[in-house]
Design a protein around this motif. Sequence first.
Motif, PDB file in Angstrom:
ATOM      1  N   TYR A  57       0.731  -1.105  -0.092  1.00 50.14           N
ATOM      2  CA  TYR A  57       0.039  -0.104  -0.103  1.00 50.14           C
ATOM      3  C   TYR A  57       0.978   1.098   0.039  1.00 50.14           C
ATOM      4  O   TYR A  57       0.505   2.283  -0.706  1.00 50.14           O
ATOM      5  CB  TYR A  57      -0.704  -0.008   1.281  1.00 50.14           C
ATOM      6  N   ASP A  58       1.828   1.233   0.744  1.00 53.84           N
ATOM      7  CA  ASP A  58       2.933   2.437   0.802  1.00 53.84           C
ATOM      8  C   ASP A  58       3.462   2.507  -0.452  1.00 53.84           C
ATOM      9  O   ASP A  58       3.485   4.048  -0.851  1.00 53.84           O
ATOM     10  CB  ASP A  58       3.881   2.128   1.987  1.00 53.84           C
ATOM     11  N   TYR A  59       3.999   1.792  -1.244  1.00 49.18           N
ATOM     12  CA  TYR A  59       4.690   1.831  -2.299  1.00 49.18           C
ATOM     13  C   TYR A  59       3.678   2.438  -3.352  1.00 49.18           C
ATOM     14  O   TYR A  59       4.008   3.387  -4.231  1.00 49.18           O
ATOM     15  CB  TYR A  59       5.421   0.413  -2.750  1.00 49.18           C
ATOM     16  N   LYS A  60       2.535   1.823  -3.437  1.00 52.04           N
ATOM     17  CA  LYS A  60       1.504   2.348  -4.427  1.00 52.04           C
ATOM     18  C   LYS A  60       1.239   3.695  -4.137  1.00 52.04           C
ATOM     19  O   LYS A  60       1.027   4.452  -4.921  1.00 52.04           O
ATOM     20  CB  LYS A  60       0.268   1.546  -4.344  1.00 52.04           C
ATOM     21  N   LYS A  99       1.950   6.797  -6.547  1.00 52.39           N
ATOM     22  CA  LYS A  99       1.025   7.901  -7.382  1.00 52.39           C
ATOM     23  C   LYS A  99       1.522   9.272  -6.749  1.00 52.39           C
ATOM     24  O   LYS A  99       1.238  10.155  -7.795  1.00 52.39           O
ATOM     25  CB  LYS A  99      -0.462   7.594  -6.422  1.00 52.39           C
ATOM     26  N   ALA A 100       1.980   9.433  -5.644  1.00 56.41           N
ATOM     27  CA  ALA A 100       2.264  10.815  -5.354  1.00 56.41           C
ATOM     28  C   ALA A 100       3.599  11.222  -6.409  1.00 56.41           C
ATOM     29  O   ALA A 100       3.682  12.433  -6.729  1.00 56.41           O
ATOM     30  CB  ALA A 100       3.040  10.988  -3.934  1.00 56.41           C
ATOM     31  N   LEU A 101       4.520  10.366  -6.774  1.00 55.70           N
ATOM     32  CA  LEU A 101       5.683  11.010  -7.658  1.00 55.70           C
ATOM     33  C   LEU A 101       5.072  11.179  -9.025  1.00 55.70           C
ATOM     34  O   LEU A 101       5.454  12.240  -9.660  1.00 55.70           O
ATOM     35  CB  LEU A 101       6.632   9.514  -7.600  1.00 55.70           C
ATOM     36  N   ALA A 102       4.268  10.188  -9.652  1.00 52.74           N
ATOM     37  CA  ALA A 102       3.685  10.649 -10.752  1.00 52.74           C
ATOM     38  C   ALA A 102       2.791  11.894 -10.960  1.00 52.74           C
ATOM     39  O   ALA A 102       2.905  12.544 -11.776  1.00 52.74           O
ATOM     40  CB  ALA A 102       2.805   9.410 -11.089  1.00 52.74           C
ATOM     41  N   GLU A 103       2.236  12.325  -9.709  1.00 49.05           N
ATOM     42  CA  GLU A 103       1.497  13.414  -9.601  1.00 49.05           C
ATOM     43  C   GLU A 103       2.427  14.727  -9.688  1.00 49.05           C
ATOM     44  O   GLU A 103       2.302  15.792 -10.488  1.00 49.05           O
ATOM     45  CB  GLU A 103       0.441  13.596  -8.494  1.00 49.05           C
ATOM     46  N   LYS A 104       3.528  14.462  -8.927  1.00 44.55           N
ATOM     47  CA  LYS A 104       4.732  15.539  -8.809  1.00 44.55           C
ATOM     48  C   LYS A 104       5.214  15.804 -10.192  1.00 44.55           C
ATOM     49  O   LYS A 104       5.460  16.914 -10.585  1.00 44.55           O
ATOM     50  CB  LYS A 104       5.647  15.153  -7.875  1.00 44.55           C
ATOM     51  N   VAL A 152       5.327   1.218 -16.263  1.00 42.21           N
ATOM     52  CA  VAL A 152       5.696   0.426 -15.556  1.00 42.21           C
ATOM     53  C   VAL A 152       6.157   1.361 -14.247  1.00 42.21           C
ATOM     54  O   VAL A 152       7.016   2.246 -14.079  1.00 42.21           O
ATOM     55  CB  VAL A 152       7.086  -0.333 -16.141  1.00 42.21           C
ATOM     56  N   ARG A 153       5.539   0.755 -13.183  1.00 43.02           N
ATOM     57  CA  ARG A 153       6.101   1.163 -11.727  1.00 43.02           C
ATOM     58  C   ARG A 153       6.930   0.397 -11.192  1.00 43.02           C
ATOM     59  O   ARG A 153       6.597  -0.919 -11.067  1.00 43.02           O
ATOM     60  CB  ARG A 153       4.677   1.199 -10.815  1.00 43.02           C
ATOM     61  N   THR A 154       8.137   0.879 -10.637  1.00 36.13           N
ATOM     62  CA  THR A 154       9.305  -0.028 -10.075  1.00 36.13           C
ATOM     63  C   THR A 154       9.290   0.458  -8.533  1.00 36.13           C
ATOM     64  O   THR A 154       9.229   1.682  -8.141  1.00 36.13           O
ATOM     65  CB  THR A 154      10.528   0.422 -10.855  1.00 36.13           C
ATOM     66  N   THR A 155       9.575  -0.726  -7.785  1.00 34.48           N
ATOM     67  CA  THR A 155       9.852  -0.445  -6.388  1.00 34.48           C
ATOM     68  C   THR A 155      11.332  -0.978  -6.111  1.00 34.48           C
ATOM     69  O   THR A 155      11.476  -2.077  -6.399  1.00 34.48           O
ATOM     70  CB  THR A 155       8.726  -0.874  -5.234  1.00 34.48           C
ATOM     71  N   ALA A 156      11.735  -0.453  -4.955  1.00 30.66           N
ATOM     72  CA  ALA A 156      12.997  -0.681  -4.549  1.00 30.66           C
ATOM     73  C   ALA A 156      13.116  -0.752  -3.211  1.00 30.66           C
ATOM     74  O   ALA A 156      13.001   0.107  -2.543  1.00 30.66           O
ATOM     75  CB  ALA A 156      14.232   0.138  -5.250  1.00 30.66           C
ATOM     76  N   LEU A 186      16.320   1.437  12.321  1.00 29.99           N
ATOM     77  CA  LEU A 186      16.598   2.885  11.857  1.00 29.99           C
ATOM     78  C   LEU A 186      16.928   3.120  10.456  1.00 29.99           C
ATOM     79  O   LEU A 186      17.563   2.320  10.025  1.00 29.99           O
ATOM     80  CB  LEU A 186      17.409   3.625  12.995  1.00 29.99           C
ATOM     81  N   ASN A 187      16.493   4.235   9.835  1.00 24.42           N
ATOM     82  CA  ASN A 187      17.176   4.766   8.627  1.00 24.42           C
ATOM     83  C   ASN A 187      16.608   4.002   7.679  1.00 24.42           C
ATOM     84  O   ASN A 187      17.631   3.501   6.702  1.00 24.42           O
ATOM     85  CB  ASN A 187      18.491   4.782   8.894  1.00 24.42           C
ATOM     86  N   ARG A 188      15.656   3.393   7.720  1.00 27.36           N
ATOM     87  CA  ARG A 188      15.173   2.380   6.538  1.00 27.36           C
ATOM     88  C   ARG A 188      15.054   3.196   5.141  1.00 27.36           C
ATOM     89  O   ARG A 188      14.753   4.444   5.436  1.00 27.36           O
ATOM     90  CB  ARG A 188      13.773   1.739   7.010  1.00 27.36           C
ATOM     91  N   HIS A 189      15.155   2.463   4.140  1.00 23.69           N
ATOM     92  CA  HIS A 189      15.108   3.115   2.698  1.00 23.69           C
ATOM     93  C   HIS A 189      14.410   2.448   1.665  1.00 23.69           C
ATOM     94  O   HIS A 189      14.836   1.221   1.415  1.00 23.69           O
ATOM     95  CB  HIS A 189      16.557   3.348   2.380  1.00 23.69           C
ATOM     96  N   ASN A 190      13.433   2.996   1.338  1.00 24.65           N
ATOM     97  CA  ASN A 190      12.532   2.483   0.297  1.00 24.65           C
ATOM     98  C   ASN A 190      12.530   3.647  -0.915  1.00 24.65           C
ATOM     99  O   ASN A 190      12.649   4.626  -0.697  1.00 24.65           O
ATOM    100  CB  ASN A 190      11.227   2.333   0.572  1.00 24.65           C
ATOM    101  N   GLU A 191      12.301   2.913  -2.035  1.00 23.25           N
ATOM    102  CA  GLU A 191      12.163   3.894  -3.341  1.00 23.25           C
ATOM    103  C   GLU A 191      11.138   3.653  -4.258  1.00 23.25           C
ATOM    104  O   GLU A 191      10.795   2.265  -4.312  1.00 23.25           O
ATOM    105  CB  GLU A 191      13.586   3.919  -3.982  1.00 23.25           C
ATOM    106  N   VAL A 192      10.537   4.337  -5.009  1.00 27.59           N
ATOM    107  CA  VAL A 192       9.495   4.057  -6.147  1.00 27.59           C
ATOM    108  C   VAL A 192      10.353   4.917  -7.207  1.00 27.59           C
ATOM    109  O   VAL A 192      10.755   5.919  -7.342  1.00 27.59           O
ATOM    110  CB  VAL A 192       8.002   4.432  -6.034  1.00 27.59           C
TER     111      VAL A 192
END
Length: 208
Positions: free
Chosen positions: A160-163, A167-172, A184-188, A197-203
């Motif tokens: 849910y968070d990645y989606k 969506k927020a990135l596409a809007e920006k 294509v939507r990519t998640t990392a 601590l300091n967890r890192h996720n990307e779209v």
Amino acid sequence: MNNMGTLLLLSLLSLCGTAVRAEEGASTDGKFPEFCGDRECPKFHLVQQYDSFELRAYEGTQWVTTELDDGFLGFGMVTSFRRLFNYISGKNSQGIKIEMTVPVLMQYPSKDTGCNATMSFFLSPSLVNPPQPLDPAVHLENSPPLFVYVLSFGGYALDYDYKKKAKALAEKLGNQGLSFDDSVRTTAGYNDPFTLLNRHNEVWYKAK
């Protein structure tokens, strides 16, 4: 992919990643971004920093990939991960073990493309000729140099968070008139569940 599947995958990543690091060792030469931790990850050049996202230029990369299964309660995701982990654990044409890297990349093509979602592990450039997979459901692929828009965020990320972030990135990007490939939507994902601590996720979206 549902949240149960994401949690199962995180747990498996923790166990598998720990085992590989203990046996193979980890890169400590400081040449990778800090958010990669002690694992090797793809090199990139920061082209442009925007207010809440960035444009990166990646070098050509090589990956080992499998289809992202959509099994009951997300168990298909775990099955896909195991295929890739078996490959780096020695189920390959040379019988060699390959160090775990980051990120675990997942690509979700839009329905109108007719393509299936995939999961991939990054392969170090030091593997000049990566061994061939023995599992027919696993294959090697080369990604040419590319430009991608990236939105990074912290915390424990579920599907849910990645989606939501994609969506927020596409809007920006749309609001700023920046051209990108929305097919294509990519998640990392970069962390195991024991990293508090300091967890890192990307779209990601590929720039046009």
